[in-house]
Design a protein around this motif. Structure first.
Motif: not given
Length: 298
Positions: A251-277
């Protein structure tokens, strides 16, 4: 020339060490959690802390199989990797054309002996799942199928990341926990598309149409969110706390990307995505271990 104590052996050892370090880097150790982590959880889902019969599979799920995934990927992604600022770091190697032969040989040398041994020693269902696992990830990067460059197939093919939850139980003569396995398949589909958002510009410029390129950042957030909801429902059939943690992070990942839907946001969220598993997997693992120690069932 020198004798066995001279500088030549030291030079050879130094060169071999550098080669091994390079191959380990190419295998992206930070992402090994997606293979070895699933394998360990699969062992624990059978209701035991450890089974020595699973050891060969678990070893294969470290450097050998990750080198197959990412080494083959790097060989066929040289054009896009050359302009991708993430490459050449912990997030992935940027290889040289001169390294291609070494990488392909290393993939074969580290994987073929395991695959041959599995064909001889493991039950047919386990070996079938293992071969499917390897073939899908080769076809993800390599022509002619190259799922990576085919929208929907790129994301859906990553469901194969969940196959250790099928392989290990079959190897041990047990039945997979299908809700967990299919839930992780849905989770993997979501995560692949989400992580690809940060590469939209590079992939589009290279003429590669991924699911993320086709959907755009906002559409990808919705696509990934839908799959993460499916995974949450399936995980809830196994463990409500794990499902809750999964839903929270997704939910955190999806909501943050929806608030600022850009590739740059995807890159900023990548560390959390890596930490997810790491976070969700560790939480699930602790619950399973406690259950086993206390004598609970799966």
């Amino acid at each position: 020339m020198t004798d066995g104590t001279g500088p030549m052996p030291r030079t050879l050892l130094s060169g071999a060490g550098a080669t091994v370090r390079r191959l380990v880097h190419i295998s992206r150790p930070v992402l090994w959690i997606n293979t070895i982590g699933s394998g360990l959880v699969a062992v624990w889902l059978t209701g035991t802390l450890f089974d020595v019969r699973a050891l060969p599979v678990l070893i294969w799920l470290t450097l050998p199989f990750n080198l197959l995934i990412y080494g083959v990927n790097d060989v066929f992604d040289q054009d896009t990797d050359a302009t991708n600022p993430r490459k050449g770091s912990i997030e992935g190697a940027r290889i040289r054309q001169s390294e291609v032969r070494l990488i392909l040989w290393a993939v074969a040398v580290t994987n073929v002996p395991f695959l041959l041994a599995f064909l001889v020693t493991l039950p047919p269902l386990a070996t079938a799942a293992i071969l499917l696992y390897a073939v899908v990830f080769v076809c993800y990067s390599a022509p002619p199928l190259r799922f990576k460059a085919r929208p929907w197939f790129d994301s859906l093919s990553n469901a194969a990341y969940a196959l250790p939850l099928v392989i290990v139980p079959f190897a041990l003569g047990d039945e997979p926990v299908w809700a967990a396995a299919v839930g992780l398949m849905a989770w993997s589909v979501a995560k692949h598309a989400f992580d690809a958002v940060q590469d939209i510009v590079e992939d589009r410029d290279a003429g590669i149409t991924t699911s993320a390129v086709r959907l755009g950042p906002r559409g990808t957030a919705l696509w990934s969110g839908a799959w993460w909801i499916v995974s949450t429902v399936l995980f809830a059939l196994v463990s409500l706390p794990v499902a809750a943690v999964n839903l929270l992070i997704a939910g955190v990942l999806v909501v943050r990307l929806l608030r600022d839907p850009t590739p740059e946001t995807g890159h900023r969220l990548y560390p959390l995505s890596v930490a997810f598993p790491y976070i969700a997997g560790s939480f699930a693992g602790v619950l399973l271990l406690v259950s086993i120690v206390l004598g609970g069932s799966r």
